[in-house]
Design a protein around this motif. Structure first.
Motif: not given
Length: 244
Positions: A212-215, A217-226, A228-231
């Motif tokens: 739910l958090l990934a969708e 923030n329109r994130i398709t790959d949670p493992l690739a989130v740098p 320090g990124t604000p969500l």
């Protein structure tokens, strides 16, 4: 996540474990025993099972598998022997308290984040060592610890369990706010090492809500989130009482 700790009721002393448990096993033994006479156990002639006596009460046991390693110890001066880290847990199994004239292990409280708060006594500790130095000092310990929950009535047990579950599902961040993707301590400084399940736990009350958090923030790959990124934190669905 917070490391598991033991709080000693009598003194308020806190004993932190080096890492979170590798595993936790919870066993509930009901107040049931075999019916017997003064000399022997009775058998149930013509029955499929032996006759039982229902005594009420019972026993709840927790077994924790803990890992200690001197290389993971915090501070500028690390211990040369891992037993310096595990000795306080061994002392919790000693009869160092007195109640009604009888010695007993101290009453402790297992605390782990928001979801574990169990009063009990340590009844058994077992430890396996490896990674020895040239002088024979072990640097790593695999420690198994058994805690038996202290007596409380059934209503208190039900209320305590309900409170723990409610705390585990209560978001720590309000909808519309933001959480910052933090690394998992693996040493990676850029795009790896972010624990998305822990972000979902803090933002939405459950690590299972990571999708739910990934969708949101329109994130398709949670493992690739740098790191320090604000969500942005989304509002919970109407069925927030049930974990998706």
């Amino acid at each position: 996540m917070e490391r598991v700790a033991f709080l000693i009721d009598a003194t308020g002393e806190r004993i932190d474990c080096l890492l979170n448990p590798e595993s936790v096993q919870v066993t509930r033994l009901a107040g049931v025993r075999h019916r017997g006479s003064a000399s022997t156990q009775l058998t149930g002639a013509g029955r499929a099972d032996d006759p039982l006596v229902f005594t009420g009460g019972g026993r709840t046991e927790l077994v924790l598998d803990l890992l200690f390693d001197t290389d993971f110890a915090e501070g500028q001066v690390r211990p040369a022997d891992v037993r310096e880290l595990t000795r306080p847990l061994w002392l919790l199994a000693e009869n160092s308290a007195v109640e009604h004239g009888w010695v007993r292990p101290p009453l402790v409280r297992l605390v782990w984040g928001k979801t574990w708060n169990v009063p009990g006594v340590i009844v058994a500790v077992a430890e396996r060592f490896d990674a020895f130095t040239a002088t024979g000092s072990p640097r790593r310990s695999w420690l198994r610890l058994k805690l038996v929950r202290v007596t409380e009535d059934a209503d208190q047990a039900r209320e305590g369990f309900a409170e723990e579950l409610a705390a585990a599902q209560t978001p720590a961040v309000a909808p519309g706010a933001a959480v910052v993707a933090a690394g998992d301590g693996s040493g990676a400084a850029d795009s790896s090492g972010v624990r998305f399940d822990l972000l979902a736990h803090d933002a939405l009350g459950s690590p299972l809500r990571w999708r739910l958090l990934a969708e949101h923030n329109r994130i398709t790959d949670p493992l690739a989130v740098p790191a320090g990124t604000p969500l942005a934190v989304p509002p919970l669905p109407a069925t927030a009482g049930s974990t998706p």
